[in-house]
Write a protein that holds these residues in place. Structure first.
Motif, PDB file in Angstrom:
ATOM      1  N   MET A 182       0.838  -1.198   0.000  1.00  0.00           N
ATOM      2  CA  MET A 182       0.000   0.000   0.000  1.00  0.00           C
ATOM      3  C   MET A 182       0.867   1.240   0.000  1.00  0.00           C
ATOM      4  O   MET A 182       2.035   1.209   0.374  1.00  0.00           O
ATOM      5  CB  MET A 182      -0.931  -0.011   1.208  1.00  0.00           C
ATOM      6  N   HIS A 234      -1.613   7.543   1.800  1.00  0.00           N
ATOM      7  CA  HIS A 234      -2.241   7.676   3.110  1.00  0.00           C
ATOM      8  C   HIS A 234      -2.393   6.343   3.824  1.00  0.00           C
ATOM      9  O   HIS A 234      -2.322   6.281   5.038  1.00  0.00           O
ATOM     10  CB  HIS A 234      -3.594   8.347   2.976  1.00  0.00           C
ATOM     11  N   TYR A 235      -2.591   5.270   3.080  1.00  0.00           N
ATOM     12  CA  TYR A 235      -2.675   3.961   3.713  1.00  0.00           C
ATOM     13  C   TYR A 235      -1.400   3.700   4.498  1.00  0.00           C
ATOM     14  O   TYR A 235      -1.420   3.292   5.642  1.00  0.00           O
ATOM     15  CB  TYR A 235      -2.816   2.862   2.654  1.00  0.00           C
ATOM     16  N   ILE A 284      -1.073   5.837   7.642  1.00  0.00           N
ATOM     17  CA  ILE A 284      -1.847   5.378   8.799  1.00  0.00           C
ATOM     18  C   ILE A 284      -1.211   4.139   9.425  1.00  0.00           C
ATOM     19  O   ILE A 284      -1.085   4.034  10.640  1.00  0.00           O
ATOM     20  CB  ILE A 284      -3.309   5.101   8.386  1.00  0.00           C
ATOM     21  N   VAL A 285      -0.752   3.221   8.578  1.00  0.00           N
ATOM     22  CA  VAL A 285      -0.148   2.003   9.121  1.00  0.00           C
ATOM     23  C   VAL A 285       1.137   2.334   9.886  1.00  0.00           C
ATOM     24  O   VAL A 285       1.348   1.857  11.001  1.00  0.00           O
ATOM     25  CB  VAL A 285       0.125   0.983   7.990  1.00  0.00           C
ATOM     26  N   GLY A 310       0.299   3.982  13.088  1.00  0.00           N
ATOM     27  CA  GLY A 310      -0.224   2.988  14.024  1.00  0.00           C
ATOM     28  C   GLY A 310       0.894   2.186  14.661  1.00  0.00           C
ATOM     29  O   GLY A 310       0.907   1.953  15.873  1.00  0.00           O
ATOM     30  N   LEU A 311       1.886   1.790  13.847  1.00  0.00           N
ATOM     31  CA  LEU A 311       2.996   1.010  14.387  1.00  0.00           C
ATOM     32  C   LEU A 311       3.826   1.860  15.346  1.00  0.00           C
ATOM     33  O   LEU A 311       4.307   1.369  16.375  1.00  0.00           O
ATOM     34  CB  LEU A 311       3.850   0.453  13.243  1.00  0.00           C
ATOM     35  N   LEU A 332       2.646   4.205  17.185  1.00  0.00           N
ATOM     36  CA  LEU A 332       1.833   4.267  18.407  1.00  0.00           C
ATOM     37  C   LEU A 332       1.998   2.969  19.212  1.00  0.00           C
ATOM     38  O   LEU A 332       2.096   2.996  20.445  1.00  0.00           O
ATOM     39  CB  LEU A 332       0.366   4.453  18.005  1.00  0.00           C
ATOM     40  N   PHE A 387     -14.629  10.423   8.490  1.00  0.00           N
ATOM     41  CA  PHE A 387     -13.383  10.344   7.751  1.00  0.00           C
ATOM     42  C   PHE A 387     -13.644   9.829   6.333  1.00  0.00           C
ATOM     43  O   PHE A 387     -13.172  10.399   5.342  1.00  0.00           O
ATOM     44  CB  PHE A 387     -12.509   9.368   8.529  1.00  0.00           C
ATOM     45  N   TYR A 396     -13.263  11.585   2.662  1.00  0.00           N
ATOM     46  CA  TYR A 396     -12.377  10.927   1.702  1.00  0.00           C
ATOM     47  C   TYR A 396     -13.119  10.634   0.405  1.00  0.00           C
ATOM     48  O   TYR A 396     -12.623  10.874  -0.687  1.00  0.00           O
ATOM     49  CB  TYR A 396     -11.856   9.614   2.290  1.00  0.00           C
ATOM     50  N   VAL A 398      -7.601  12.787   2.569  1.00  0.00           N
ATOM     51  CA  VAL A 398      -7.385  12.042   3.794  1.00  0.00           C
ATOM     52  C   VAL A 398      -7.152  13.062   4.890  1.00  0.00           C
ATOM     53  O   VAL A 398      -6.131  13.736   4.918  1.00  0.00           O
ATOM     54  CB  VAL A 398      -6.172  11.117   3.663  1.00  0.00           C
ATOM     55  N   PHE A 406      -6.142  14.088   8.139  1.00  0.00           N
ATOM     56  CA  PHE A 406      -5.452  13.683   9.356  1.00  0.00           C
ATOM     57  C   PHE A 406      -5.837  14.577  10.543  1.00  0.00           C
ATOM     58  O   PHE A 406      -5.513  14.270  11.675  1.00  0.00           O
ATOM     59  CB  PHE A 406      -3.941  13.691   9.150  1.00  0.00           C
ATOM     60  N   GLY A 411      -5.454  11.744  19.303  1.00  0.00           N
ATOM     61  CA  GLY A 411      -4.500  10.739  18.844  1.00  0.00           C
ATOM     62  C   GLY A 411      -5.050   9.338  19.039  1.00  0.00           C
ATOM     63  O   GLY A 411      -5.071   8.524  18.117  1.00  0.00           O
ATOM     64  N   ILE A 441      -6.524   7.632  15.409  1.00  0.00           N
ATOM     65  CA  ILE A 441      -5.787   6.608  14.686  1.00  0.00           C
ATOM     66  C   ILE A 441      -6.585   5.308  14.629  1.00  0.00           C
ATOM     67  O   ILE A 441      -6.562   4.600  13.635  1.00  0.00           O
ATOM     68  CB  ILE A 441      -4.385   6.415  15.306  1.00  0.00           C
ATOM     69  N   PHE A 464      -9.193   5.884  11.981  1.00  0.00           N
ATOM     70  CA  PHE A 464      -8.589   5.714  10.641  1.00  0.00           C
ATOM     71  C   PHE A 464      -8.459   4.236  10.338  1.00  0.00           C
ATOM     72  O   PHE A 464      -8.782   3.769   9.250  1.00  0.00           O
ATOM     73  CB  PHE A 464      -7.185   6.318  10.594  1.00  0.00           C
ATOM     74  N   MET A 496     -10.006   2.100   7.259  1.00  0.00           N
ATOM     75  CA  MET A 496      -9.204   1.308   6.325  1.00  0.00           C
ATOM     76  C   MET A 496      -9.636  -0.144   6.314  1.00  0.00           C
ATOM     77  O   MET A 496      -9.748  -0.777   5.272  1.00  0.00           O
ATOM     78  CB  MET A 496      -7.750   1.369   6.763  1.00  0.00           C
ATOM     79  N   PHE A 515     -11.809   2.001   2.595  1.00  0.00           N
ATOM     80  CA  PHE A 515     -11.800   3.453   2.561  1.00  0.00           C
ATOM     81  C   PHE A 515     -12.972   4.005   1.764  1.00  0.00           C
ATOM     82  O   PHE A 515     -13.195   3.622   0.636  1.00  0.00           O
ATOM     83  CB  PHE A 515     -10.504   3.921   1.899  1.00  0.00           C
ATOM     84  N   PHE A 520      -2.594  -2.756  16.839  1.00  0.00           N
ATOM     85  CA  PHE A 520      -2.039  -2.292  15.577  1.00  0.00           C
ATOM     86  C   PHE A 520      -1.265  -3.358  14.831  1.00  0.00           C
ATOM     87  O   PHE A 520      -1.209  -3.335  13.610  1.00  0.00           O
ATOM     88  CB  PHE A 520      -1.203  -1.027  15.780  1.00  0.00           C
ATOM     89  N   PHE A 569      -4.006  -5.270  13.214  1.00  0.00           N
ATOM     90  CA  PHE A 569      -4.535  -4.424  12.138  1.00  0.00           C
ATOM     91  C   PHE A 569      -3.610  -4.428  10.926  1.00  0.00           C
ATOM     92  O   PHE A 569      -4.056  -4.576   9.784  1.00  0.00           O
ATOM     93  CB  PHE A 569      -4.719  -2.998  12.674  1.00  0.00           C
ATOM     94  N   THR A 570      -2.294  -4.263  11.183  1.00  0.00           N
ATOM     95  CA  THR A 570      -1.344  -4.217  10.070  1.00  0.00           C
ATOM     96  C   THR A 570      -1.374  -5.507   9.271  1.00  0.00           C
ATOM     97  O   THR A 570      -1.401  -5.487   8.034  1.00  0.00           O
ATOM     98  CB  THR A 570       0.080  -3.956  10.595  1.00  0.00           C
ATOM     99  N   ILE A 623      -4.570  -5.674   7.218  1.00  0.00           N
ATOM    100  CA  ILE A 623      -4.614  -4.758   6.083  1.00  0.00           C
ATOM    101  C   ILE A 623      -3.593  -5.166   5.017  1.00  0.00           C
ATOM    102  O   ILE A 623      -3.757  -4.872   3.835  1.00  0.00           O
ATOM    103  CB  ILE A 623      -4.410  -3.299   6.567  1.00  0.00           C
TER     104      ILE A 623
END
Lengths: 611, 244, 289
Positions: A104, A107-108, A111-112, A115-116, A118, C25, C29, C35, C37, C218, C222, C225, C229, C233, C266, C269-270, C273
């Motif tokens: 990706m 913006h994808y 965000i990822v 997130g990481l 964070l 969001f 979009y 996007v 932020f 924050g 996030i 978002f 995703m 989106f 996350f 999530f990663t 995705i």
């Protein structure tokens, strides 16, 4: 050149004497500023140079700093050993964070990565080993025999040396083969792939570089402050770092450095009004993005542009010179098949763009592909060059099955192409556009950057000489340093062909090369394509201009609604009833008295296709 | 039955229209008029500046020079979104229907500048009479239709704006001969009903079949102009554009 | 089993809030290709504004919420106006511009409300319900109900009204939308204001659930978002599904990994995705050469 050496010498001397004039607190601030500058270079390399939105840079910083702190305080490593391991650890984490970039973008990815980052903050705030919210104190500083690095004055010299080397290395990367590919990928990753740039590897490289600089900055930070805590690596600081890079100019490493040092100093100066300062950065970032997207680094160029416009450009008029033909090679009588397309179908949602298309192109041929707008010609090119994967069927190029090959693989195998809607790298000069395609070295040879930089230089000099040859051959010498997007359309078309030929392909795909060209330019194009074929390169061209197809092509394939409806010599094709049908339609038009079937015996009927 | 109710044609006159992209001149000082009820065609090769001319006329790309009048109104400074209120309907190149909306929504959006009332629905029925296929597919998503059906929808949508002048950019693009024939029928019918047409095409035969006057563009300029009959018999046009 | 259900239920109310964030969001979009932020920080401003009107100005909770939505809607209009020159041009620059606005909004929040933050008491005082042994706070039910109403209202607006249809049309093809007479700029401004209003709704609702401070954006943003995703989106139903998924994942991670819940959330999530970059309802777009 001499002024450049003088400037560098002056900067080195200034850096050398700087501490003598500063108080102990100020030198501390300078030390912090240099660390941020290192971070900003890493950020600039990923975002500005490579176009990878990386919002985890502050986490790379943290990994470096925490690794040193943990390795020294918990495991009793010395500073230098810990530093080495810390940089390695950061690079490993950096590559891990970069994996999503393979799937990706934009913006994808933002965000990822955010997130990481964070997730990383969450871990250091809670883990026992990282000291939780209190962090780790008592990190032993670096030692060098005879030099007391606990003095911030002397630590400054350590930092200055590391920073200087890092900046020079960064600039070296940007201005040579690797950086050029990264920038090409940023401007247009599809075109870069078609020119042989291995996009996945380059994306990982961008993250490798970003994390390398982040790790170095973290190590220096640990050694300087000797205390690490989560708040240094917060998302708010990530955004400050972003502000530095944007204000300084993300596409220029020097700009990033200026932004980082400047903003650190301003932040310190306004430390009593930190919230107002934050408000200020935010406003400046917004204004920069809207009014000066190139940042401070771009200001001189903009001013120069305004100045030149005011004066009215008086520079010597650049002109497009005639093309110098290639020296022809002897042609074999028994031509081998170079490209085979067999039963290729391409299905988009609800639309069958290609329906069991088959064709074979011999080595040394000039093949025309014609058909009404929307008949699937460009889709066919995209399948052949690896941009689309065929829904069914196979493509064989130069003896191997390339149905599922990526564009860069095909490019390295000798396939090159141009694009209907010009895809030059907009932020690269014309010469650099050519250089990207000329550079046939594989990306994995970037190990040279780490161990044998002179090798990179030698390669670079050879490429530049070749680029000048290509530019001269195509009559583009006057435009070598020009911004391609500002040039007239006809010249941009010429550059695209030059760029495609710079890759020394066996097969060249031209997508509507004559679109938008005037009569004289079309004649030049015909000469160029002939000479390209005579030099041993097979050519397939999509064209609307039937005159061009008639005079150039030995064989023509006609597409209509995704089907091959005729194939043969131009004369055969234009008399085929299917072609006349496709172009002329039903009796409604025949009734208009402009078209009589008796005319079919005239070879010129081919020009029906231009309608 | 007349499908375009309540419209009276007016004369469109375009003078010295020019378009620049960056430093490149795409259209240089073009003049033409479309008299009430007349059909005018612009033909030329890819890149000759046909689409740029139409987009500049519609205000979709900035004009570097030129004036536009419709009837006694000066439209030179009218913004693209207001053109439709002055009676110019536009069918963009490549159809550009709203793919994720139903056929009926697409058509209704043609009437965006008016209230959606009984009158709108009567007009909708008129469009369905002209294009029965759209009626059958009224609840389908526009993106799921074939190219020819999308072209019908794009024309229908433009007719819903109640145009006095219909501007079409390459309606034959990507269509099979049979469908081009259908488009031709529709355009001829609209012409009979007194709607003014401005048609940009690569397909010279279609254009000559629909229009009374034509302009041939080359390199952003008018290379030739005349009645369609004259041009279709002009040796140079026949050679270059008709291949005769 | 009981535990799992309890986790699910507590995840749902937070998931409803994430869904609201994701929906605003996604709306922005989808209509503008922007996007945003700063969306998270708009939610944070909404949370502060709602709590101020509720606690300091002593307005009823519902009135406080509506006022907060109006205030943030106005902020949304300002952001859209400033960034309008970049619309449909440079995607990455616009993204950075909204990050700049986020920095500004955080600073403004600190200037107005200070750094200490505040706890907002629940406006409902009823005791938690006990349904088959699962404790459900009444406020959680309120949050879910409000979120559900917002989803239905937005869906109705987009599919049944002229303006809603026009907004979608702008999203799909702004040039064709212009040609039928739609004012693209105004439609985008409206979309942005609605998006900001949804963010404020989310912020206002989450006030009594979490601690309100400048970093709320924050945390909320996030995950919002991520929800957008994960759902795909720009898709409204995706925002809802993604929001609930992230809420439940979050609640599960908090139950099993305590302090490391954010990290776990996350990472999961990663991976998700990576497997499906377009999300659950995302459209696969064809990259054109």
């Amino acid at each position: 050149m001499r002024t450049r050496i003088a400037t560098v010498a002056a900067i080195v001397v200034a850096a050398w004497v700087l501490p003598y004039g500063l108080g102990s607190y100020t030198i501390h601030i300078v030390n912090i500023a240099l660390i941020y500058a290192l971070l900003a270079i890493g950020m600039g390399l990923a975002m500005g140079i490579s176009g990878q939105i990386n919002l985890a840079q502050v986490a790379f910083f943290g990994v470096g700093a925490y690794s040193v702190a943990i390795l020294t305080t918990h495991y009793g490593y010395g500073f230098w050993a810990a530093a080495l391991l810390a940089v390695l650890a950061t690079v490993v984490i950096g590559l891990f964070v970069g994996i999503p970039a393979l799937r990706m973008q934009s913006h994808y990815l933002g965000i990822v990565t955010l997130g990481l980052a964070l997730g990383f903050i969450n871990w250091i705030t809670n883990a026992h080993i990282s000291g939780g919210a209190d962090g780790i104190s008592g990190v032993p500083g670096p030692t060098l025999p005879g030099i007391d690095l606990s003095s911030e004055y002397l630590y400054y010299y350590l930092e200055a040396v590391v920073f200087g080397l890092a900046l020079v290395f960064g600039l070296f990367v940007v201005r040579t083969s690797l950086g050029r590919r990264l920038r090409a990928m940023r401007d247009d990753s599809l075109a870069a792939g078609a020119m042989g740039a291995e996009i996945p590897l380059l994306r990982m490289t961008a993250f490798l570089l970003a994390s390398l600089y982040g790790g170095l900055a973290g190590v220096l930070y640990s050694g300087l402050i000797r205390y690490v805590a989560p708040e240094t690596f917060s998302i708010a600081n990530m955004f400050i770092l972003l502000a530095m890079v944007i204000i300084g100019g993300r596409r220029s490493l020097v700009g990033c450095v200026v932004g980082a040092i400047g903003l650190t100093l301003v932040r310190e100066w306004l430390s009593d009004f930190s919230t107002y300062a934050q408000l200020g950065y935010g406003v400046v970032v917004v204004l920069m993005v809207v009014f000066a997207p190139t940042g401070l680094a771009g200001v001189p160029a903009r001013l120069r542009g305004v100045y030149e416009r005011r004066r009215g450009r008086e520079s010597a008029r650049a002109e497009l010179r005639p093309f110098t033909p290639y020296s022809p090679i002897e042609r074999h009588d028994t031509a081998d098949v170079l490209l085979t397309v067999e039963g290729v179908t391409k299905q988009f949602r609800g639309l069958r763009a290609l329906n069991e298309v088959s064709l074979a192109v011999n080595e040394g041929e000039i093949r025309g592909i014609v058909g009404p707008n929307g008949s699937g010609k460009t889709t066919l090119f995209n399948v052949i060059s690896g941009f689309y994967r065929a829904t069914a069927g196979t493509v064989r190029f130069a003896g191997s099955d390339t149905t599922t090959a990526r564009p860069y693989v095909l490019s390295l195998a000798g396939l090159s192409r141009t694009f209907q809607n010009l895809r030059l790298f907009g932020q690269l000069t014309v010469r650099e556009n050519i250089l990207v395609a000329l550079d046939r070295s594989r990306t994995h040879t970037i190990w040279q950057y780490a161990v044998w930089q002179p090798g990179v230089w030698a390669h670079e000099r050879r490429l530049r000489a070749q680029a000048d040859e290509v530019l001269e051959r195509f009559g583009l010498g006057d435009f070598a340093d020009a911004d391609p997007t500002a040039l007239p359309y006809g010249i941009q078309r010429r550059i695209e062909i030059a760029r495609a030929m710079a890759a020394r392909p066996r097969l060249l795909l031209l997508d509507e090369p004559a679109a938008g060209l005037n009569g004289e330019e079309v004649q030049q194009l015909i000469r160029i394509v002939r000479s390209i074929r005579d030099s041993g390169t097979t050519v397939i061209l999509i064209e609307h201009n039937m005159g061009l197809v008639m005079s150039l092509c030995e064989k023509v394939t006609v597409l209509s609604s995704g089907n091959v409806i005729a194939e043969g010599t131009p004369q055969q094709v234009v008399t085929a009833p299917e072609v006349i049908e496709a172009y002329l339609g039903e009796s409604d038009l025949a009734e208009l008295g402009m078209d009589t079937p008796e005319a079919a015996d005239q070879p010129d009927r081919a020009k029906e296709a231009t309608s | 039955m007349k499908v375009i109710t309540g419209t009276t044609a007016e004369c469109l006159s375009v003078q010295e229209l020019s378009v620049h992209y960056g430093g490149v001149q795409a259209v240089s000082s073009i003049d033409f008029t479309v008299e009430p009820g007349q059909s005018v065609g612009i033909i030329g090769a890819n890149g000759a500046g046909k689409t740029s001319t139409l987009k500049a006329l519609m205000g979709l790309v900035p004009r570097s020079n030129g004036s536009i009048r419709l009837g006694d109104k000066d439209l030179t400074r009218v913004r693209a979104r207001d053109m439709v209120r002055h009676g110019i309907g536009y069918v963009p190149e490549g159809r550009h229907v709203f793919p994720g909306l139903t056929v009926e929504k697409n058509l209704l959006l043609g009437a965006y500048s008016r209230a959606w009332d009984k009158d709108t629905h009567r007009q909708l029925e008129e469009i369905y009479t002209l294009f029965p296929v759209l009626k059958d597919m009224r609840e389908r998503l526009a993106g799921a239709m074939s190219g020819g059906q999308q072209q019908m929808l794009a024309i229908g949508r433009a007719l819903m704006t109640r145009p006095r002048l219909l501007v079409l950019d390459e309606p034959s693009m990507g269509l099979s001969p049979k469908l081009v024939g259908n488009i031709l029928d529709v355009l001829l019918r609209l012409r009979e009903e007194g709607l003014s047409l401005l048609l940009v095409e690569q397909n010279a035969k279609l254009t000559f079949g629909v229009t009374s006057h034509c302009i041939v563009m080359e390199n952003g300029q008018v290379a030739m102009r005349g009645t369609s009959t004259q041009l279709s018999h002009d040796p140079r046009v026949r050679e270059v554009y008709l291949g005769l | 089993m009981q535990d799992t259900l309890q986790t699910l239920v507590s995840g749902l109310s937070l998931g409803a809030v994430y869904a609201l964030v994701a929906m605003g969001f996604s709306l922005v979009y989808r209509t503008m290709g922007l996007v945003n932020f700063a969306h998270a920080d708009i939610a944070m401003i909404g949370a502060y504004a709602a709590s101020t009107f509720y606690l300091t100005a002593k307005l009823p909770f519902a009135v406080a919420m509506v006022t907060a939505i109006v205030v943030t809607g106005a902020i949304g209009l300002v952001i859209e106006r400033v960034l309008r020159p970049l619309e449909n041009k440079d995607f990455d620059l616009m993204l950075i511009g909204t990050i700049g606005f986020g920095i500004v909004l955080q600073a403004v929040a600190i200037l107005i409300w200070g750094t200490t933050g505040r706890a907002v008491p629940s406006p409902l005082h009823a005791a938690p319900l006990d349904i088959f042994g699962i404790r459900v706070r009444t406020y959680d039910l309120l949050v879910m109900a409000v979120a559900a109403i917002a989803v239905v209202a937005l869906a109705f607006f987009l599919s049944r009204t002229k303006r809603g249809a026009a907004m979608q049309a702008v999203a799909m093809d702004h040039e064709a939308a212009t040609a039928v007479g739609i004012n693209v700029g105004r439609s985008n401004a409206l979309a942005f204001a609605i998006g900001a209003g949804l963010a404020a709704l989310a912020g206002g609702l989450v006030g009594p659930m979490l601690y309100v401070d400048a970093s709320l954006g924050g945390a909320l943003g996030i995950k919002g978002f991520a929800a957008a995703m994960l759902g795909g989106f720009g898709s409204i139903q995706g925002a809802v599904v993604g929001g609930v998924a992230i809420g439940v994942l979050d609640s599960y991670a908090a139950g099993h990994f305590q302090g490391y819940s954010v990290l776990v959330t996350f990472l999961v999530f990663t991976v998700a995705i990576m497997i499906r970059p377009t999300g659950i309802f995302g459209e696969r777009t064809v990259s054109r050469a």
